[in-house]
Design an enzyme around this catalytic site. Structure first.
Site, PDB file in Angstrom:
ATOM      1  CE1 TYR A 175      -3.681  -2.502   5.564  1.00  0.00           C
ATOM      2  CE2 TYR A 175      -3.356  -0.214   4.914  1.00  0.00           C
ATOM      3  CZ  TYR A 175      -3.607  -1.532   4.573  1.00  0.00           C
ATOM      4  OH  TYR A 175      -3.785  -1.862   3.259  1.00  0.00           O
ATOM      5  CE  LYS A 222      -1.441  -4.575   3.496  1.00  0.00           C
ATOM      6  NZ  LYS A 222      -1.775  -5.847   2.852  1.00  0.00           N
ATOM      7  N   GLY A 266      -4.712  12.049  11.141  1.00  0.00           N
ATOM      8  CA  GLY A 266      -3.852  11.135  10.372  1.00  0.00           C
ATOM      9  C   GLY A 266      -3.909  11.342   8.869  1.00  0.00           C
ATOM     10  CB  SER A 305      -0.860  -0.022   1.272  1.00  0.00           C
ATOM     11  OG  SER A 305      -1.456   1.222   1.492  1.00  0.00           O
TER      12      SER A 305
HETATM   13  P1  NAD Z   1     -10.984  -6.970   1.268  1.00  0.00           P
HETATM   14  O1  NAD Z   1     -11.187  -6.931   2.737  1.00  0.00           O
HETATM   15  O2  NAD Z   1     -12.136  -6.747   0.389  1.00  0.00           O
HETATM   16  O3  NAD Z   1     -10.297  -8.353   0.853  1.00  0.00           O
HETATM   17  C1  NAD Z   1      -9.453  -9.071   1.708  1.00  0.00           C
HETATM   18  C2  NAD Z   1      -9.910 -10.522   1.703  1.00  0.00           C
HETATM   19  O4  NAD Z   1      -9.042 -11.275   2.547  1.00  0.00           O
HETATM   20  C3  NAD Z   1     -11.329 -10.699   2.234  1.00  0.00           C
HETATM   21  O5  NAD Z   1     -12.046 -11.539   1.347  1.00  0.00           O
HETATM   22  C4  NAD Z   1     -11.138 -11.367   3.590  1.00  0.00           C
HETATM   23  O6  NAD Z   1     -12.215 -12.218   3.933  1.00  0.00           O
HETATM   24  C5  NAD Z   1      -9.836 -12.115   3.375  1.00  0.00           C
HETATM   25  N1  NAD Z   1      -9.049 -12.341   4.600  1.00  0.00           N
HETATM   26  C6  NAD Z   1      -8.717 -11.435   5.555  1.00  0.00           C
HETATM   27  N2  NAD Z   1      -7.968 -12.014   6.508  1.00  0.00           N
HETATM   28  C7  NAD Z   1      -7.820 -13.330   6.149  1.00  0.00           C
HETATM   29  C8  NAD Z   1      -7.166 -14.432   6.730  1.00  0.00           C
HETATM   30  N3  NAD Z   1      -6.510 -14.321   7.891  1.00  0.00           N
HETATM   31  N4  NAD Z   1      -7.215 -15.629   6.083  1.00  0.00           N
HETATM   32  C9  NAD Z   1      -7.882 -15.749   4.918  1.00  0.00           C
HETATM   33  N5  NAD Z   1      -8.525 -14.735   4.329  1.00  0.00           N
HETATM   34  C10 NAD Z   1      -8.498 -13.533   4.938  1.00  0.00           C
HETATM   35  O7  NAD Z   1      -9.814  -5.911   0.947  1.00  0.00           O
HETATM   36  P2  NAD Z   1      -9.282  -5.383  -0.444  1.00  0.00           P
HETATM   37  O8  NAD Z   1      -9.645  -3.957  -0.535  1.00  0.00           O
HETATM   38  O9  NAD Z   1      -9.665  -6.300  -1.538  1.00  0.00           O
HETATM   39  O10 NAD Z   1      -7.731  -5.451  -0.178  1.00  0.00           O
HETATM   40  C11 NAD Z   1      -6.941  -6.553  -0.569  1.00  0.00           C
HETATM   41  C12 NAD Z   1      -5.516  -6.355  -0.088  1.00  0.00           C
HETATM   42  O11 NAD Z   1      -5.022  -5.135  -0.618  1.00  0.00           O
HETATM   43  C13 NAD Z   1      -5.375  -6.230   1.437  1.00  0.00           C
HETATM   44  O12 NAD Z   1      -4.188  -6.896   1.818  1.00  0.00           O
HETATM   45  C14 NAD Z   1      -5.255  -4.743   1.669  1.00  0.00           C
HETATM   46  O13 NAD Z   1      -4.514  -4.451   2.836  1.00  0.00           O
HETATM   47  C15 NAD Z   1      -4.517  -4.309   0.422  1.00  0.00           C
HETATM   48  N6  NAD Z   1      -4.771  -2.901   0.089  1.00  0.00           N
HETATM   49  C16 NAD Z   1      -6.052  -2.456  -0.056  1.00  0.00           C
HETATM   50  C17 NAD Z   1      -6.293  -1.120  -0.343  1.00  0.00           C
HETATM   51  C18 NAD Z   1      -7.698  -0.603  -0.461  1.00  0.00           C
HETATM   52  O14 NAD Z   1      -7.887   0.599  -0.365  1.00  0.00           O
HETATM   53  N7  NAD Z   1      -8.705  -1.422  -0.693  1.00  0.00           N
HETATM   54  C19 NAD Z   1      -5.227  -0.242  -0.495  1.00  0.00           C
HETATM   55  C20 NAD Z   1      -3.923  -0.729  -0.381  1.00  0.00           C
HETATM   56  C21 NAD Z   1      -3.711  -2.079  -0.080  1.00  0.00           C
HETATM   57  C1  UD1 Z   2      -7.177   5.351   3.582  1.00  0.00           C
HETATM   58  C2  UD1 Z   2      -6.113   4.810   4.498  1.00  0.00           C
HETATM   59  C3  UD1 Z   2      -5.055   4.117   3.664  1.00  0.00           C
HETATM   60  C4  UD1 Z   2      -5.673   3.087   2.743  1.00  0.00           C
HETATM   61  C5  UD1 Z   2      -6.732   3.781   1.891  1.00  0.00           C
HETATM   62  C6  UD1 Z   2      -7.442   2.901   0.945  1.00  0.00           C
HETATM   63  C7  UD1 Z   2      -6.097   6.424   6.359  1.00  0.00           C
HETATM   64  C8  UD1 Z   2      -5.316   7.483   7.090  1.00  0.00           C
HETATM   65  N1  UD1 Z   2      -5.535   5.896   5.264  1.00  0.00           N
HETATM   66  O1  UD1 Z   2      -6.567   6.277   2.727  1.00  0.00           O
HETATM   67  O2  UD1 Z   2      -4.127   3.500   4.516  1.00  0.00           O
HETATM   68  O3  UD1 Z   2      -4.692   2.519   1.911  1.00  0.00           O
HETATM   69  O4  UD1 Z   2      -7.693   4.343   2.767  1.00  0.00           O
HETATM   70  O5  UD1 Z   2      -8.192   1.933   1.643  1.00  0.00           O
HETATM   71  O6  UD1 Z   2      -7.185   6.060   6.764  1.00  0.00           O
HETATM   72  N2  UD1 Z   2     -12.888  11.574   3.092  1.00  0.00           N
HETATM   73  C9  UD1 Z   2     -13.930  12.428   3.403  1.00  0.00           C
HETATM   74  N3  UD1 Z   2     -15.076  11.894   3.934  1.00  0.00           N
HETATM   75  C10 UD1 Z   2     -15.232  10.557   4.156  1.00  0.00           C
HETATM   76  C11 UD1 Z   2     -14.162   9.678   3.821  1.00  0.00           C
HETATM   77  C12 UD1 Z   2     -13.009  10.229   3.303  1.00  0.00           C
HETATM   78  O7  UD1 Z   2     -13.832  13.629   3.237  1.00  0.00           O
HETATM   79  O8  UD1 Z   2     -16.288  10.138   4.649  1.00  0.00           O
HETATM   80  C13 UD1 Z   2     -11.667  12.145   2.503  1.00  0.00           C
HETATM   81  C14 UD1 Z   2     -10.421  11.886   3.322  1.00  0.00           C
HETATM   82  O9  UD1 Z   2     -10.253  12.904   4.297  1.00  0.00           O
HETATM   83  C15 UD1 Z   2      -9.335  11.887   2.246  1.00  0.00           C
HETATM   84  C16 UD1 Z   2     -10.060  11.324   1.014  1.00  0.00           C
HETATM   85  O10 UD1 Z   2     -11.449  11.497   1.260  1.00  0.00           O
HETATM   86  O11 UD1 Z   2      -8.943  13.199   1.960  1.00  0.00           O
HETATM   87  C17 UD1 Z   2      -9.792   9.845   0.787  1.00  0.00           C
HETATM   88  O12 UD1 Z   2     -10.093   9.146   1.989  1.00  0.00           O
HETATM   89  P1  UD1 Z   2     -10.147   7.541   2.052  1.00  0.00           P
HETATM   90  O13 UD1 Z   2     -10.989   7.023   0.971  1.00  0.00           O
HETATM   91  O14 UD1 Z   2     -10.485   7.168   3.451  1.00  0.00           O
HETATM   92  O15 UD1 Z   2      -8.658   7.113   1.714  1.00  0.00           O
HETATM   93  P2  UD1 Z   2      -7.273   7.599   2.370  1.00  0.00           P
HETATM   94  O16 UD1 Z   2      -7.502   8.362   3.605  1.00  0.00           O
HETATM   95  O17 UD1 Z   2      -6.477   8.216   1.292  1.00  0.00           O
END
Ligand code: NAD
Ligand code: UD1
Length: 337
Positions: free
Chosen positions: A150, A154, A295, A126
């Site tokens: 978190y 990572k 944050g 991430s």
């Molecule tokens: P998500 O929660 O939709 O998918 C994660 C999946 O992993 C889920 O299906 C959950 O049931 C499964 N899971 C969690 N813990 C587990 C375990 N211990 N054993 C087996 N399965 C497990 O999340 P996502 O948005 O699809 O994210 C996928 C990956 O990408 C995650 O590792 C997340 O940290 C990373 N990531 C996500 C974002 C984002 O904004 N969505 C951003 C950066 C990184």
């Molecule tokens: C957050 C996580 C980041 C993660 C990412 C995607 C934090 C500090 N960071 O990022 O680790 O990888 O999500 O899952 O939480 N916002 C609003 N109103 C809302 C929600 C969000 O104004 O109800 C704004 C936030 O202040 C930010 C932007 O929208 O400026 C994006 O927010 P969000 O979608 O939560 O993602 P990040 O904060 O960038």
């Protein structure tokens, strides 16, 4: 070439979109998921989109016996490792839950895959690993200094993979640092389905649009950005998914570690997203300005040049598609799966 891929967390948001693309490229896919943050319904939806079957192992990556059995069930060519927990606030409140799921889980998975002779892994990292580097565009060579639990989980898994690759070079690793994934499959059949009140911007806007929430709180309108609201590098989940296929191809041909940002390189503000979503769904999104969220950074976005040069990959979908596809998913499935 058809490969056999184990996809941990493949029932989740990014995993499910990646699985669809793997199946479309004729790979054989096995999902390993404990459904802690997803629904088994996803499997049926994936099969509807692709007309293909996915194998499922319901298991937890921390459960060594189950993971070992998974690797005995088939000779996999590679693992794509999405399974993990991702809510920043929850990580602060329950750090051990995050270290256990994300770090211990990854260690068990890595040990068992190596034991089984599986030597390629693509890991979901991430942009959070960069922390608050004091600049807005993030290049891969910035120092990693995550500012929350978190993000630290990572970074630790990145370190674990890099160190293991050094000691056992037959292990090929891809660390993909995602920026802000949004959007959904254009069919409207799969998308992001958060539990409870969404923490992230896009699902919150989508729930306001569909009438599940009254109004969006915009956290801060006094940032040093053109309209005062925060700016992020939102990337369509379909582009993110295709980045994983490109990473698998890279690992098939290269033994040097792949460490790349997956973003568009073009940030949009919160207000720009609200307005674009309003256009996509044909109604105004109600919002109010609220204090900044602890944050949060004012602005950050990817330098995606390395991914382009190493993988030939670029993000192709713009803000209109991000909003249109999210809206199709949300309006067709107002209560998720
Ligand atoms: P998500 O929660 O939709 O998918 C994660 C999946 O992993 C889920 O299906 C959950 O049931 C499964 N899971 C969690 N813990 C587990 C375990 N211990 N054993 C087996 N399965 C497990 O999340 P996502 O948005 O699809 O994210 C996928 C990956 O990408 C995650 O590792 C997340 O940290 C990373 N990531 C996500 C974002 C984002 O904004 N969505 C951003 C950066 C990184
Ligand atoms: C957050 C996580 C980041 C993660 C990412 C995607 C934090 C500090 N960071 O990022 O680790 O990888 O999500 O899952 O939480 N916002 C609003 N109103 C809302 C929600 C969000 O104004 O109800 C704004 C936030 O202040 C930010 C932007 O929208 O400026 C994006 O927010 P969000 O979608 O939560 O993602 P990040 O904060 O960038």
């Amino acid at each position: 070439m058809t490969n056999s891929i184990l996809v941990t967390g493949g029932a989740g948001y990014i995993g499910s979109h990646t699985v669809v693309q793997l199946l479309e490229q004729d790979h054989h896919v096995t999902i390993l998921d404990n459904f802690s943050n997803s629904s088994p319904q996803v499997l049926e939806r994936i099969q509807r989109i692709t007309g293909k079957q996915v194998a499922l192992i319901k298991a937890d990556i921390r459960d060594r016996e189950s993971v070992r059995d998974a690797f005995k069930s088939r000779q996999f060519d590679a693992v794509i490792h999405f399974a993990g927990l991702k809510a920043v606030g929850e990580g602060e409140a329950f750090p051990l839950k995050y270290y256990d799921n994300n770090v211990t889980g990854s260690q068990v998975l890595l040990e068992e895959m190596l034991q089984a002779g599986v030597n390629r892994i693509v890991f979901s990292s991430s942009a959070t690993v960069y922390g608050a580097p004091g600049q807005t565009q993030y290049h891969e060579n910035l120092e990693l200094a995550p500012i929350n639990v978190y993000g630290r989980t990572k970074r630790i898994v990145e370190d674990m993979l890099r160190d293991t690759n050094k000691a056992q070079p037959q292990l090929r690793i891809a660390l993909l640092r995602y920026f802000n994934p949004v959007g959904a499959h254009p069919s409207g059949l799969i998308g992001e389905d958060p539990n409870g009140i969404p923490n992230n911007l896009m699902p919150f806007i989508a729930q306001v649009a569909v009438g599940k929430r009254e109004k969006l709180s915009i956290f801060g309108n006094d940032y040093p950005t053109p309209d005062g609201t925060g700016m992020r590098d939102f990337i369509h989940v379909q582009d993110l998914a295709s980045g994983h296929l490109a990473a698998l191809n890279y690992l098939a041909e290269n033994d040097s570690p792949l460490i790349v940002n997956l973003g568009t390189g073009r940030p949009y503000s919160v207000l720009e997203m609200v307005n674009a979503f309003g256009k996509a769904c044909g109604k105004d999104i109600s919002y109010q300005f609220s204090p900044r969220r602890a944050g949060d950074l004012a602005e950050y976005y990817a330098d995606p040049a390395l991914a382009t040069s190493l993988l030939g990959w670029t993000a192709k979908h713009g803000i209109e598609e991000m909003c249109m596809d999210t809206w199709r998913w949300q309006s067709d499935n107002p209560d998720g799966y």
